[in-house]
Design a protein around this motif. Sequence first.
Motif, mmCIF file in Angstrom:
data_model
loop_
_atom_site.group_PDB
_atom_site.id
_atom_site.type_symbol
_atom_site.label_atom_id
_atom_site.label_comp_id
_atom_site.label_asym_id
_atom_site.label_seq_id
_atom_site.Cartn_x
_atom_site.Cartn_y
_atom_site.Cartn_z
ATOM 1 N N VAL A 30 -26.981 44.438 25.072
ATOM 2 C CA VAL A 30 -26.291 43.360 25.796
ATOM 3 C C VAL A 30 -25.426 42.546 24.845
ATOM 4 C CG1 VAL A 30 -26.635 41.209 27.078
ATOM 5 C CG2 VAL A 30 -27.947 43.239 27.680
ATOM 6 N N VAL A 31 -25.949 42.215 23.681
ATOM 7 C CA VAL A 31 -25.191 41.429 22.701
ATOM 8 C C VAL A 31 -23.968 42.215 22.224
ATOM 9 C CG1 VAL A 31 -25.256 40.446 20.359
ATOM 10 C CG2 VAL A 31 -27.119 39.998 21.966
ATOM 11 N N VAL A 32 -24.144 43.482 21.911
ATOM 12 C CA VAL A 32 -23.015 44.317 21.474
ATOM 13 C C VAL A 32 -21.971 44.413 22.586
ATOM 14 C CG1 VAL A 32 -22.339 46.669 20.818
ATOM 15 C CG2 VAL A 32 -24.319 45.592 19.737
ATOM 16 N N ALA A 33 -22.408 44.599 23.816
ATOM 17 C CA ALA A 33 -21.479 44.675 24.947
ATOM 18 C C ALA A 33 -20.720 43.362 25.115
ATOM 19 C CB ALA A 33 -22.232 45.040 26.226
ATOM 20 N N ALA A 34 -21.410 42.249 24.956
ATOM 21 C CA ALA A 34 -20.761 40.938 25.072
ATOM 22 C C ALA A 34 -19.730 40.735 23.972
ATOM 23 C CB ALA A 34 -21.813 39.834 25.043
ATOM 24 N N ILE A 35 -20.071 41.106 22.765
ATOM 25 C CA ILE A 35 -19.134 40.985 21.638
ATOM 26 C C ILE A 35 -17.923 41.875 21.863
ATOM 27 C CG2 ILE A 35 -18.825 41.482 19.168
ATOM 28 C CD1 ILE A 35 -21.740 40.535 18.770
ATOM 29 N N LEU A 36 -18.156 43.076 22.317
ATOM 30 C CA LEU A 36 -17.054 43.995 22.595
ATOM 31 C C LEU A 36 -16.154 43.457 23.710
ATOM 32 C CD1 LEU A 36 -15.760 46.694 21.909
ATOM 33 C CD2 LEU A 36 -17.263 47.772 23.568
ATOM 34 N N ALA A 37 -16.746 42.930 24.759
ATOM 35 C CA ALA A 37 -15.968 42.353 25.863
ATOM 36 C C ALA A 37 -15.144 41.165 25.375
ATOM 37 C CB ALA A 37 -16.891 41.941 26.999
ATOM 38 N N TRP A 38 -15.763 40.292 24.567
ATOM 39 C CA TRP A 38 -15.047 39.144 24.021
ATOM 40 C C TRP A 38 -13.860 39.608 23.177
ATOM 41 C CZ3 TRP A 38 -14.221 37.828 18.892
ATOM 42 C CH2 TRP A 38 -13.657 36.571 18.673
ATOM 43 N N TYR A 39 -14.079 40.622 22.346
ATOM 44 C CA TYR A 39 -13.020 41.145 21.481
ATOM 45 C C TYR A 39 -11.862 41.707 22.307
ATOM 46 C CZ TYR A 39 -10.601 43.993 18.038
ATOM 47 O OH TYR A 39 -9.637 44.550 17.249
ATOM 48 N N VAL A 40 -12.168 42.475 23.344
ATOM 49 C CA VAL A 40 -11.127 43.063 24.189
ATOM 50 C C VAL A 40 -10.342 41.969 24.909
ATOM 51 C CG1 VAL A 40 -10.740 44.479 26.254
ATOM 52 C CG2 VAL A 40 -12.260 45.297 24.453
ATOM 53 N N LEU A 41 -11.038 40.968 25.444
ATOM 54 C CA LEU A 41 -10.359 39.866 26.116
ATOM 55 C C LEU A 41 -9.466 39.086 25.157
ATOM 56 C CD1 LEU A 41 -13.190 38.539 28.463
ATOM 57 C CD2 LEU A 41 -11.107 39.775 29.125
ATOM 58 N N ARG A 42 -9.946 38.873 23.958
ATOM 59 C CA ARG A 42 -9.169 38.163 22.936
ATOM 60 C C ARG A 42 -7.913 38.951 22.571
ATOM 61 N NH1 ARG A 42 -10.125 32.879 21.241
ATOM 62 N NH2 ARG A 42 -9.133 32.681 19.248
ATOM 63 N N GLN A 43 -8.033 40.260 22.450
ATOM 64 C CA GLN A 43 -6.873 41.107 22.142
ATOM 65 C C GLN A 43 -5.853 41.064 23.278
ATOM 66 O OE1 GLN A 43 -6.160 42.692 19.231
ATOM 67 N NE2 GLN A 43 -7.956 41.600 18.480
ATOM 68 N N GLU A 44 -6.314 41.091 24.503
ATOM 69 C CA GLU A 44 -5.413 41.017 25.658
ATOM 70 C C GLU A 44 -4.699 39.675 25.705
ATOM 71 O OE1 GLU A 44 -4.353 43.294 27.949
ATOM 72 O OE2 GLU A 44 -5.354 44.662 26.561
ATOM 73 N N ARG A 45 -5.435 38.606 25.417
ATOM 74 C CA ARG A 45 -4.828 37.272 25.387
ATOM 75 C C ARG A 45 -3.750 37.212 24.313
ATOM 76 N NH1 ARG A 45 -7.438 31.294 24.129
ATOM 77 N NH2 ARG A 45 -6.844 31.623 21.972
ATOM 78 N N SER A 46 -4.052 37.749 23.135
ATOM 79 C CA SER A 46 -3.076 37.758 22.039
ATOM 80 C C SER A 46 -1.833 38.540 22.437
ATOM 81 C CB SER A 46 -3.684 38.366 20.774
ATOM 82 O OG SER A 46 -4.735 37.577 20.295
ATOM 83 N N LYS A 47 -2.044 39.685 23.023
ATOM 84 C CA LYS A 47 -0.923 40.539 23.441
ATOM 85 C C LYS A 47 -0.043 39.815 24.465
ATOM 86 C CE LYS A 47 -0.196 45.096 25.493
ATOM 87 N NZ LYS A 47 -0.883 46.266 26.040
ATOM 88 N N LYS A 48 -0.664 39.158 25.422
ATOM 89 C CA LYS A 48 0.077 38.435 26.458
ATOM 90 C C LYS A 48 0.862 37.268 25.854
ATOM 91 C CE LYS A 48 -0.541 35.882 30.735
ATOM 92 N NZ LYS A 48 -1.494 35.251 31.640
#
Length: 180
Positions: free
Chosen positions: A14-32
């Motif tokens: 669960v922790v790894v999945a949460a970290i991965l989700a946070w990272y992906v969302l952060r990358q999308e925000r940066s890209k936008k």
Amino acid sequence: MTTATLLIIGVVVVVVAAILAWYVLRQERSKKLKSQFGPEYTHAIHQYGDQAKAEDALMARQKRREKLPLHSLSIQDRESFASKWHQAQSQFVDDPARSIQDADRLVCELMTARGYPMQEFDNRAEDLSVDYPLVVKNYRAAHAIAVRHDEVQASTEELRQALVYYRDLFDELLEAQVAG
């Protein structure tokens, strides 16, 4: 395996999945944000010295901008501003300093007429950066030249460049139409 081991494995997943989700969302925000703000994104990173802080600041600008009651100009107002600009620009040969002062004043008047708040310069530039990220750098440069000229440190060529920079923003503001 014991229940405790399975529980620990579950928590780790669960922790790894949460970290991965946070990272992906952060990358999308940066890209936008990079896409929307263009060169202003890089300027913000240099200004804040940290990507996360810069992105938070850009997001805050967007939220502040969304609350502004911006509006289009009437045809008569656009024609009046265009005429005033032509007059300011035409006096450059005879009086470059006055031309730059008039250009700065006209940009401010046009911003006011469109509904932008007229706070200190840095806040005006930040508000403009949301809608005009490609010309706000030039607006900052024009303002810096005008300030240097007030201190008798700007050449006529620099004043000419400032007038071109002011004109770029003026044209964008004058032609802009607010969807509504």
